[in-house]
Design a protein around this motif. Structure first.
Motif, PDB file in Angstrom:
ATOM      1  N   SER A 255       0.988  -1.180  -0.147  1.00 17.64           N
ATOM      2  CA  SER A 255       0.016  -0.058   0.038  1.00 17.64           C
ATOM      3  C   SER A 255       0.865   1.317   0.179  1.00 17.64           C
ATOM      4  N   GLY A 256       0.359   2.219  -0.690  1.00 18.59           N
ATOM      5  CA  GLY A 256       1.328   3.470  -0.600  1.00 18.59           C
ATOM      6  C   GLY A 256       0.336   4.803  -1.115  1.00 18.59           C
ATOM      7  N   LEU A 257       1.015   5.688  -0.804  1.00 16.54           N
ATOM      8  CA  LEU A 257       0.576   7.232  -1.233  1.00 16.54           C
ATOM      9  C   LEU A 257       0.628   7.492  -2.768  1.00 16.54           C
ATOM     10  N   ARG A 258      -0.359   8.007  -3.322  1.00 14.79           N
ATOM     11  CA  ARG A 258      -0.025   8.235  -4.699  1.00 14.79           C
ATOM     12  C   ARG A 258      -0.221   9.908  -4.836  1.00 14.79           C
ATOM     13  N   TYR A 259       0.593  10.593  -5.254  1.00 17.25           N
ATOM     14  CA  TYR A 259       0.748  11.919  -5.552  1.00 17.25           C
ATOM     15  C   TYR A 259       1.556  12.192  -6.774  1.00 17.25           C
ATOM     16  N   GLN A 260       0.845  12.858  -7.587  1.00 16.83           N
ATOM     17  CA  GLN A 260       1.264  12.989  -9.161  1.00 16.83           C
ATOM     18  C   GLN A 260       1.822  11.795  -9.640  1.00 16.83           C
ATOM     19  N   GLN A 261       2.941  11.877 -10.322  1.00 23.87           N
ATOM     20  CA  GLN A 261       3.416  10.662 -10.873  1.00 23.87           C
ATOM     21  C   GLN A 261       4.306   9.637  -9.700  1.00 23.87           C
ATOM     22  N   HIS A 262       4.364  10.279  -8.530  1.00 20.78           N
ATOM     23  CA  HIS A 262       4.963   9.775  -7.423  1.00 20.78           C
ATOM     24  C   HIS A 262       4.083   8.444  -6.808  1.00 20.78           C
ATOM     25  N   TRP A 263       4.702   7.581  -6.132  1.00 20.64           N
ATOM     26  CA  TRP A 263       4.261   6.385  -5.131  1.00 20.64           C
ATOM     27  C   TRP A 263       4.926   6.331  -4.102  1.00 20.64           C
ATOM     28  N   VAL A 264       4.499   6.796  -2.905  1.00 25.87           N
ATOM     29  CA  VAL A 264       4.996   6.637  -1.744  1.00 25.87           C
ATOM     30  C   VAL A 264       4.868   5.496  -0.602  1.00 25.87           C
ATOM     31  N   TRP A 265       5.673   4.386  -0.570  1.00 24.53           N
ATOM     32  CA  TRP A 265       5.343   3.172  -0.046  1.00 24.53           C
ATOM     33  C   TRP A 265       6.532   2.809   1.062  1.00 24.53           C
ATOM     34  N   GLY A 266       6.361   1.580   1.377  1.00 25.70           N
ATOM     35  CA  GLY A 266       7.428   1.287   2.486  1.00 25.70           C
ATOM     36  C   GLY A 266       7.256   2.049   3.835  1.00 25.70           C
ATOM     37  N   ALA A 267       8.333   2.310   4.459  1.00 29.02           N
ATOM     38  CA  ALA A 267       8.624   3.037   5.543  1.00 29.02           C
ATOM     39  C   ALA A 267       8.202   4.297   5.511  1.00 29.02           C
ATOM     40  N   THR A 268       8.428   5.181   4.437  1.00 26.98           N
ATOM     41  CA  THR A 268       7.858   6.577   4.428  1.00 26.98           C
ATOM     42  C   THR A 268       6.314   6.548   4.249  1.00 26.98           C
ATOM     43  N   GLY A 269       5.836   5.640   3.450  1.00 26.83           N
ATOM     44  CA  GLY A 269       4.365   5.543   3.612  1.00 26.83           C
ATOM     45  C   GLY A 269       3.659   5.124   4.860  1.00 26.83           C
ATOM     46  N   MET A 270       4.426   4.395   5.670  1.00 24.48           N
ATOM     47  CA  MET A 270       3.662   3.765   6.803  1.00 24.48           C
ATOM     48  C   MET A 270       4.003   4.898   8.084  1.00 24.48           C
ATOM     49  N   ILE A 271       4.914   5.550   7.845  1.00 25.18           N
ATOM     50  CA  ILE A 271       5.062   6.968   8.694  1.00 25.18           C
ATOM     51  C   ILE A 271       4.014   8.063   8.324  1.00 25.18           C
ATOM     52  N   LEU A 272       3.946   8.393   7.266  1.00 26.60           N
ATOM     53  CA  LEU A 272       2.736   9.253   6.634  1.00 26.60           C
ATOM     54  C   LEU A 272       1.671   9.007   7.161  1.00 26.60           C
ATOM     55  N   ALA A 273       1.068   7.718   6.975  1.00 22.06           N
ATOM     56  CA  ALA A 273      -0.055   7.066   7.384  1.00 22.06           C
ATOM     57  C   ALA A 273      -0.694   7.313   8.788  1.00 22.06           C
ATOM     58  N   GLU A 274       0.357   7.107   9.736  1.00 21.12           N
ATOM     59  CA  GLU A 274       0.421   7.208  11.131  1.00 21.12           C
ATOM     60  C   GLU A 274       0.160   8.813  11.100  1.00 21.12           C
ATOM     61  N   LEU A 275       0.716   9.443  10.660  1.00 24.34           N
ATOM     62  CA  LEU A 275       0.711  11.062  10.717  1.00 24.34           C
ATOM     63  C   LEU A 275      -0.668  11.531  10.291  1.00 24.34           C
ATOM     64  N   ALA A 276      -1.198  10.808   9.130  1.00 22.56           N
ATOM     65  CA  ALA A 276      -2.637  11.255   8.862  1.00 22.56           C
ATOM     66  C   ALA A 276      -3.646  11.035   9.830  1.00 22.56           C
ATOM     67  N   GLU A 277      -3.443   9.884  10.609  1.00 22.14           N
ATOM     68  CA  GLU A 277      -4.292   9.656  11.639  1.00 22.14           C
ATOM     69  C   GLU A 277      -4.223  10.668  13.000  1.00 22.14           C
ATOM     70  N   CYS A 278      -3.291  11.024  13.043  1.00 16.95           N
ATOM     71  CA  CYS A 278      -2.871  12.249  14.083  1.00 16.95           C
ATOM     72  C   CYS A 278      -3.313  13.602  13.807  1.00 16.95           C
ATOM     73  N   LEU A 279      -3.494  13.722  12.519  1.00 12.54           N
ATOM     74  CA  LEU A 279      -3.815  15.205  12.324  1.00 12.54           C
ATOM     75  C   LEU A 279      -5.071  15.920  13.030  1.00 12.54           C
ATOM     76  N   PRO A 280      -5.081  16.863  13.239  1.00 14.62           N
ATOM     77  CA  PRO A 280      -6.188  17.517  13.735  1.00 14.62           C
ATOM     78  C   PRO A 280      -7.275  17.641  12.875  1.00 14.62           C
ATOM     79  N   PRO A 281      -8.585  17.398  13.466  1.00 12.61           N
ATOM     80  CA  PRO A 281      -9.743  17.339  12.587  1.00 12.61           C
ATOM     81  C   PRO A 281      -9.754  18.797  11.605  1.00 12.61           C
ATOM     82  N   GLN A 282     -10.101  18.909  10.270  1.00 13.07           N
ATOM     83  CA  GLN A 282     -10.491  19.881   9.617  1.00 13.07           C
ATOM     84  C   GLN A 282     -11.308  20.825  10.161  1.00 13.07           C
ATOM     85  N   SER A 283     -11.026  22.373   9.932  1.00 13.70           N
ATOM     86  CA  SER A 283     -11.993  23.308  10.591  1.00 13.70           C
ATOM     87  C   SER A 283     -13.175  23.579   9.235  1.00 13.70           C
TER      88      SER A 283
END
Length: 242
Positions: A214-242
């Motif tokens: 599983s990975g994050l798609r952005y433009q022509q890039h695909w972010v997976w592995g350890a970096t994708g996992m770290i960003l996935a945890e960050l996404a769950e920690c983000l404050p709710p959108q105002s």
């Protein structure tokens, strides 16, 4: 200037002066609170980890594993946040061609935060502007490079100067909008394959190992592995959108 002097302690680099600044200060405060409570940890990491990785990423790291730090530097500019990532040159032994967070080995007598800031400057060529420490995410063991990675989250205003990346370590700087992480549709699974080494004396060439990641798609890039996992945890920690 020392690392300690660059970090905000008794002053706030985002002191509210406008409604926009007040919203930024509130976002940082909420994120700091979320990163000091129980983190999603293994649940978030396992959800975005590649197949066959349990025991590699989620298992305990060997006592001999190298200690490393990466920095998730949230940059504020023009009414939004971005996260700078780096694309590694294909010539690099580990993770060549992949999208990574700025980071590297923690040197002796160096703290996690000091290492994260040093690596950010060395790789991107820019000193972050009064970064404010938000907290840390769950440590992650990376089997391929035998590193126990400590992700540090910081926030600062985006530098006005262009990036001056270290061409030995960085092929391209990719700035991903922070809000891009929230959208489930931007995360996708892909079928990957890796060659299997032939056993000495066996003339048969084994078929490649196929697995889903599983990975994050952005433009022509695909972010997976350890970096994708770290960003996935960050996404769950983000404050709710105002």
């Amino acid at each position: 200037m020392s690392v300690q002097n660059r970090l905000s302690t008794d002053r706030k680099p985002f002191q509210p002066q406008t409604l926009d600044d007040a919203a930024v200060e509130q976002f940082i405060s909420q994120l700091q609170q979320r990163l000091t409570h129980d983190l999603p940890g293994r649940r978030a990491l396992r959800y975005r980890s590649p197949q066959l990785s349990y025991g590699r990423h989620c298992g305990p790291a060997p006592r001999t594993a190298r200690q490393a730090a990466v920095v998730v530097m949230l940059l504020w500019s023009d009414g939004g946040w971005t996260v700078p990532l780096t694309k590694r040159p294909l010539s690099i032994k580990h993770h060549g061609g992949q999208i990574c967070l700025p980071g590297g080995r923690i040197e002796p007598n160096e703290s996690t935060i000091e290492a994260a800031l040093r690596e950010f400057e060395e790789e991107l060529g820019i000193c972050p502007l009064q970064p404010e420490l938000c907290g840390e995410l769950s440590p992650l063991y990376v089997y391929a490079s035998d590193n126990l990675v400590h992700p540090v989250v910081m926030a600062c205003r985006r530098p006005e100067s262009p990036w001056v990346p270290d061409r030995i370590e960085v092929d391209e700087v990719v700035e991903v909008p922070l809000e891009h992480l929230r959208e489930p549709g931007h995360w996708q699974d892909r079928l990957l394959q890796r060659p299997i080494r032939r056993v000495s004396g066996n003339p048969e060439i084994p078929p490649p190992l196929r697995f889903v990641a599983s990975g994050l798609r952005y433009q022509q890039h695909w972010v997976w592995g350890a970096t994708g996992m770290i960003l996935a945890e960050l996404a769950e920690c983000l404050p709710p959108q105002s």
